[in-house]
Design an enzyme around this catalytic site. Structure first.
Site, PDB file in Angstrom:
ATOM      1  N   ASP A 123       0.867  -1.186   0.000  1.00 31.81           N
ATOM      2  CA  ASP A 123       0.000   0.000   0.000  1.00 31.81           C
ATOM      3  C   ASP A 123       0.905   1.238   0.000  1.00 31.81           C
ATOM      4  O   ASP A 123       0.468   2.321   0.347  1.00 31.81           O
ATOM      5  CB  ASP A 123      -0.879  -0.034   1.264  1.00 31.81           C
ATOM      6  CG  ASP A 123      -2.118   0.852   1.163  1.00 31.81           C
ATOM      7  OD1 ASP A 123      -2.533   1.173   0.035  1.00 31.81           O
ATOM      8  OD2 ASP A 123      -2.676   1.206   2.208  1.00 31.81           O
ATOM      9  N   LYS A 163      -0.815  -1.448  -4.634  1.00 34.08           N
ATOM     10  CA  LYS A 163      -1.559  -0.210  -4.913  1.00 34.08           C
ATOM     11  C   LYS A 163      -0.893   0.572  -6.046  1.00 34.08           C
ATOM     12  O   LYS A 163       0.328   0.696  -6.087  1.00 34.08           O
ATOM     13  CB  LYS A 163      -1.606   0.673  -3.679  1.00 34.08           C
ATOM     14  CG  LYS A 163      -2.371   1.914  -4.030  1.00 34.08           C
ATOM     15  CD  LYS A 163      -2.631   2.974  -3.039  1.00 34.08           C
ATOM     16  CE  LYS A 163      -1.751   3.437  -2.013  1.00 34.08           C
ATOM     17  NZ  LYS A 163      -2.557   3.974  -0.922  1.00 34.08           N
TER      18      LYS A 163
HETATM   19  C1  LIG Z   1      -1.193   4.702   2.567  1.00 37.59           C
HETATM   20  S1  LIG Z   1       0.070   4.472   3.742  1.00 37.59           S
HETATM   21  C2  LIG Z   1      -0.161   2.774   4.185  1.00 37.59           C
HETATM   22  C3  LIG Z   1      -1.374   2.533   5.044  1.00 37.59           C
HETATM   23  C4  LIG Z   1      -1.406   1.147   5.622  1.00 37.59           C
HETATM   24  N1  LIG Z   1      -1.707   0.140   4.604  1.00 37.59           N
HETATM   25  C5  LIG Z   1      -2.434   1.022   6.709  1.00 37.59           C
HETATM   26  O1  LIG Z   1      -3.455   0.345   6.518  1.00 37.59           O
HETATM   27  O2  LIG Z   1      -2.222   1.576   7.795  1.00 37.59           O
HETATM   28  C6  LIG Z   1       1.498   4.413   2.729  1.00 37.59           C
HETATM   29  C7  LIG Z   1       2.791   4.226   3.476  1.00 37.59           C
HETATM   30  O3  LIG Z   1       3.854   3.999   2.532  1.00 37.59           O
HETATM   31  C8  LIG Z   1       5.050   4.380   3.198  1.00 37.59           C
HETATM   32  N2  LIG Z   1       6.159   4.472   2.244  1.00 37.59           N
HETATM   33  C9  LIG Z   1       6.292   5.305   1.183  1.00 37.59           C
HETATM   34  N3  LIG Z   1       7.472   5.109   0.564  1.00 37.59           N
HETATM   35  C10 LIG Z   1       8.105   4.107   1.236  1.00 37.59           C
HETATM   36  C11 LIG Z   1       9.361   3.456   1.089  1.00 37.59           C
HETATM   37  N4  LIG Z   1      10.207   3.785   0.095  1.00 37.59           N
HETATM   38  N5  LIG Z   1       9.710   2.472   1.950  1.00 37.59           N
HETATM   39  C12 LIG Z   1       8.854   2.143   2.956  1.00 37.59           C
HETATM   40  N6  LIG Z   1       7.650   2.723   3.160  1.00 37.59           N
HETATM   41  C13 LIG Z   1       7.274   3.702   2.319  1.00 37.59           C
HETATM   42  C14 LIG Z   1       4.674   5.707   3.833  1.00 37.59           C
HETATM   43  O4  LIG Z   1       5.554   6.035   4.873  1.00 37.59           O
HETATM   44  C15 LIG Z   1       3.238   5.431   4.309  1.00 37.59           C
HETATM   45  O5  LIG Z   1       3.197   5.101   5.664  1.00 37.59           O
END
Ligand SMILES: C[S@@+](CC[C@H](N)C(=O)[O-])C[C@H]1O[C@@H](n2cnc3c(N)ncnc32)[C@H](O)[C@@H]1O
Length: 210
Positions: A123, A163
């Protein structure tokens, strides 16, 4: 006011109402994010989880998907979540405060799993700029990275859920996934707002090596 504008305004209001509804429900039911309902709905449609599964959740903060996965796989399953942000502990989950773009991430996941995963979830989302084409391109890049990691840790026959944001690069990515999975479907769960361009690729039966 013309009819198209009225329709667009009604859609925005419905979309906001839906967001509020799931946010309230998440609070009542103890989920950390309303995204939890998207995963629940896709699990109901595609039966993603089975008891005792090994699951890797990429981009897991604040942990709504981890809560759903943990409930579905039970105490005999294995659950690993990874995020750039700190995530409060979740019973039964190992959480790595890490970047999925780090070149050591695959080894770290495999060392914790002992064997390959049954399900890889992603996600992950970039920081949104509001520029539609840019956000779409950034999201596809992240989803590609998630797939790269997923393909290294997923067992043959396993499931990936990724996603993406709708846009012109989606079809090419979907075609690539079709070479690697027996079935690739697009899913827009009811809990995802209509006005959001997010959509999920449900990839069934990974063709890779065990
Ligand atoms: C929409 S949120 C996820 C929500 C989660 N599925 C939930 O139900 O709580 C997207 C997440 O992707 C993480 N993210 C973005 N780029 C990333 C990366 N390169 N490595 C790890 N996490 C990453 C962000 O920090 C964020 O917390």
């Amino acid at each position: 006011m013309n009819i198209c504008r009225i329709k667009a305004e009604i859609n925005v209001k419905l979309s906001d109402a839906k967001k509020d509804y799931y946010r309230k429900l998440a609070k009542e039911e103890g989920y950390r994010s309303r995204s939890a309902y998207k995963l629940e709905q896709m699990n109901n449609s595609y039966r993603i989880f089975r008891p005792s599964d090994r699951v890797v959740d990429l981009g897991c903060a604040p942990g709504g998907w981890l809560q759903v996965a943990s409930k579905e796989i039970g105490h005999h399953g294995k659950l690993i979540g990874i995020d750039l942000q700190e995530v409060k502990p979740i019973e039964g989950a190992i959480i790595l405060h890490d970047n999925i773009e780090d070149y050591m991430i695959v080894d770290r996941i495999l060392a914790l799993l002992n064997c390959k995963a049954d399900v890889v979830l992603s996600d992950v989302a970039p920081n949104i700029s509001g520029i539609w084409e840019l956000d779409h391109a950034k999201q596809i890049l992240l989803a590609r990275r998630a797939f790269y990691v997923g393909a290294k840790v997923l067992r043959r026959g396993g499931i990936a859920l990724l996603k993406v944001f709708e846009g012109e690069l989606l079809n090419e990515f979907k075609m690539e996934l079709k070479h690697n999975f027996e079935r690739v479907l697009l899913s827009k769960p009811e809990a995802s707002r209509q006005k959001s361009s997010e959509i999920y690729l449900v990839c069934l039966k990974f063709k890779g090596q065990n």
